[in-house]
Design a protein around this motif. Structure first.
Motif, PDB file in Angstrom:
ATOM      1  N   GLN A  49      -6.907  21.891 -20.027  1.00 40.56           N
ATOM      2  CA  GLN A  49      -7.572  22.211 -18.759  1.00 40.56           C
ATOM      3  C   GLN A  49      -8.740  21.255 -18.505  1.00 40.56           C
ATOM      4  O   GLN A  49      -8.956  20.812 -17.376  1.00 40.56           O
ATOM      5  CB  GLN A  49      -8.041  23.660 -18.763  1.00 40.56           C
ATOM      6  CG  GLN A  49      -6.882  24.634 -18.705  1.00 40.56           C
ATOM      7  CD  GLN A  49      -7.267  26.047 -19.055  1.00 40.56           C
ATOM      8  OE1 GLN A  49      -8.436  26.388 -19.209  1.00 40.56           O
ATOM      9  NE2 GLN A  49      -6.271  26.907 -19.183  1.00 40.56           N
ATOM     10  N   TYR A  52      -7.259  17.898 -17.462  1.00 38.13           N
ATOM     11  CA  TYR A  52      -6.861  17.942 -16.056  1.00 38.13           C
ATOM     12  C   TYR A  52      -8.092  17.726 -15.172  1.00 38.13           C
ATOM     13  O   TYR A  52      -8.058  16.930 -14.226  1.00 38.13           O
ATOM     14  CB  TYR A  52      -6.201  19.281 -15.708  1.00 38.13           C
ATOM     15  CG  TYR A  52      -5.896  19.394 -14.234  1.00 38.13           C
ATOM     16  CD1 TYR A  52      -4.666  18.998 -13.727  1.00 38.13           C
ATOM     17  CD2 TYR A  52      -6.856  19.860 -13.340  1.00 38.13           C
ATOM     18  CE1 TYR A  52      -4.400  19.063 -12.371  1.00 38.13           C
ATOM     19  CE2 TYR A  52      -6.598  19.926 -11.981  1.00 38.13           C
ATOM     20  CZ  TYR A  52      -5.376  19.528 -11.507  1.00 38.13           C
ATOM     21  OH  TYR A  52      -5.122  19.590 -10.161  1.00 38.13           O
ATOM     22  N   ALA A  56      -8.329  14.810 -12.498  1.00 37.51           N
ATOM     23  CA  ALA A  56      -8.205  15.178 -11.084  1.00 37.51           C
ATOM     24  C   ALA A  56      -9.552  15.240 -10.366  1.00 37.51           C
ATOM     25  O   ALA A  56      -9.595  15.266  -9.146  1.00 37.51           O
ATOM     26  CB  ALA A  56      -7.486  16.516 -10.948  1.00 37.51           C
ATOM     27  N   ALA A  60      -8.986  22.746 -13.283  1.00 39.67           N
ATOM     28  CA  ALA A  60      -7.561  23.076 -13.301  1.00 39.67           C
ATOM     29  C   ALA A  60      -7.325  24.260 -12.359  1.00 39.67           C
ATOM     30  O   ALA A  60      -8.206  25.100 -12.181  1.00 39.67           O
ATOM     31  CB  ALA A  60      -7.122  23.441 -14.713  1.00 39.67           C
ATOM     32  N   HIS A  74      -3.649  15.226  -7.864  1.00 42.69           N
ATOM     33  CA  HIS A  74      -3.207  16.432  -8.566  1.00 42.69           C
ATOM     34  C   HIS A  74      -1.903  16.162  -9.310  1.00 42.69           C
ATOM     35  O   HIS A  74      -1.766  16.494 -10.487  1.00 42.69           O
ATOM     36  CB  HIS A  74      -3.039  17.579  -7.571  1.00 42.69           C
ATOM     37  CG  HIS A  74      -2.307  18.762  -8.116  1.00 42.69           C
ATOM     38  ND1 HIS A  74      -2.869  19.642  -9.014  1.00 42.69           N
ATOM     39  CD2 HIS A  74      -1.036  19.204  -7.903  1.00 42.69           C
ATOM     40  CE1 HIS A  74      -1.983  20.567  -9.329  1.00 42.69           C
ATOM     41  NE2 HIS A  74      -0.878  20.331  -8.662  1.00 42.69           N
ATOM     42  N   ALA A  77      -2.528  13.860 -12.317  1.00 43.60           N
ATOM     43  CA  ALA A  77      -3.207  14.584 -13.401  1.00 43.60           C
ATOM     44  C   ALA A  77      -2.225  15.516 -14.097  1.00 43.60           C
ATOM     45  O   ALA A  77      -2.201  15.617 -15.325  1.00 43.60           O
ATOM     46  CB  ALA A  77      -4.395  15.360 -12.842  1.00 43.60           C
ATOM     47  N   TRP A  78      -1.400  16.207 -13.310  1.00 38.71           N
ATOM     48  CA  TRP A  78      -0.389  17.132 -13.838  1.00 38.71           C
ATOM     49  C   TRP A  78       0.546  16.393 -14.800  1.00 38.71           C
ATOM     50  O   TRP A  78       0.823  16.855 -15.907  1.00 38.71           O
ATOM     51  CB  TRP A  78       0.396  17.654 -12.642  1.00 38.71           C
ATOM     52  CG  TRP A  78       1.212  18.877 -12.893  1.00 38.71           C
ATOM     53  CD1 TRP A  78       2.462  18.927 -13.430  1.00 38.71           C
ATOM     54  CD2 TRP A  78       0.855  20.211 -12.592  1.00 38.71           C
ATOM     55  NE1 TRP A  78       2.906  20.215 -13.465  1.00 38.71           N
ATOM     56  CE2 TRP A  78       1.935  21.024 -12.958  1.00 38.71           C
ATOM     57  CE3 TRP A  78      -0.273  20.798 -12.047  1.00 38.71           C
ATOM     58  CZ2 TRP A  78       1.915  22.399 -12.794  1.00 38.71           C
ATOM     59  CZ3 TRP A  78      -0.276  22.161 -11.884  1.00 38.71           C
ATOM     60  CH2 TRP A  78       0.799  22.943 -12.257  1.00 38.71           C
ATOM     61  N   VAL A  81      -1.338  15.225 -18.056  1.00 42.95           N
ATOM     62  CA  VAL A  81      -1.580  16.347 -18.969  1.00 42.95           C
ATOM     63  C   VAL A  81      -0.298  16.680 -19.721  1.00 42.95           C
ATOM     64  O   VAL A  81      -0.320  16.884 -20.940  1.00 42.95           O
ATOM     65  CB  VAL A  81      -2.130  17.579 -18.210  1.00 42.95           C
ATOM     66  CG1 VAL A  81      -2.064  18.829 -19.072  1.00 42.95           C
ATOM     67  CG2 VAL A  81      -3.561  17.325 -17.759  1.00 42.95           C
ATOM     68  N   VAL A  93       3.807  22.470 -18.027  1.00 41.91           N
ATOM     69  CA  VAL A  93       2.379  22.254 -17.803  1.00 41.91           C
ATOM     70  C   VAL A  93       1.781  23.475 -17.094  1.00 41.91           C
ATOM     71  O   VAL A  93       0.624  23.821 -17.313  1.00 41.91           O
ATOM     72  CB  VAL A  93       2.133  20.964 -16.987  1.00 41.91           C
ATOM     73  CG1 VAL A  93       0.661  20.763 -16.684  1.00 41.91           C
ATOM     74  CG2 VAL A  93       2.689  19.764 -17.734  1.00 41.91           C
ATOM     75  N   ILE A  97      -2.183  25.018 -17.312  1.00 45.52           N
ATOM     76  CA  ILE A  97      -3.219  24.760 -16.310  1.00 45.52           C
ATOM     77  C   ILE A  97      -3.057  25.505 -14.996  1.00 45.52           C
ATOM     78  O   ILE A  97      -3.957  25.465 -14.164  1.00 45.52           O
ATOM     79  CB  ILE A  97      -3.370  23.246 -16.018  1.00 45.52           C
ATOM     80  CG1 ILE A  97      -2.127  22.676 -15.377  1.00 45.52           C
ATOM     81  CG2 ILE A  97      -3.773  22.486 -17.255  1.00 45.52           C
ATOM     82  CD1 ILE A  97      -2.292  21.240 -14.915  1.00 45.52           C
TER      83      ILE A  97
END
Length: 125
Positions: A49, A52, A56, A60, A74, A77-78, A81, A93, A97
């Motif tokens: 988290q 992320y 981002a 999260a 987003h 980052a997703w 992660v 994921v 998160i």
């Protein structure tokens, strides 16, 4: 990094030996649910988290009350992660998160250094 054939188990250890060693080290340092309320998997959740948020530029989704939009940042980052966590499917994921359990309300809270100190002081009592 994990080895595709053995995962994160070092050479010379069986799965059971590595598991026992891993949990021994956690107990030795007081990282137990009953000792200080911390689990290694909980630490994994928090790390992902935080990762992320760093990628981002915002918390999260599970840490926010409002929905996040499908921005490119987003999505990137997703994906990062998921790659960092070694997750084979992007949907996994969500568990770390984005998804709350049914029936839970509010925003998941982050542990602060003060929380950690309190947990460790409980252990010392």
């Amino acid at each position: 990094m994990s080895n595709p054939s053995t995962g994160t188990i070092p050479p010379g250890y069986t799965n059971q030996q590595w598991r026992e060693h891993y949990y021994y080290v956690l107990r030795k340092h007081g990282l137990t649910q009953s000792g200080n309320g911390v689990t290694s998997h909980g630490l994994r959740y928090q790390f992902l988290q935080q990762m992320y948020a760093a990628l981002a530029g915002e918390p999260a989704p599970i840490k926010r009350a409002e929905e996040c939009g499908p921005s490119e940042l987003h999505r990137e980052a997703w994906q990062r992660v998921g790659m960092i966590a070694g997750l084979s499917a992007a949907t996994k994921v969500n568990v770390y998160i984005a998804v709350r359990r049914a029936g839970t309300r509010g925003v998941a809270r982050s542990l602060t250094p003060k929380d950690a100190e309190q947990a460790m002081s409980k252990r010392a009592e």
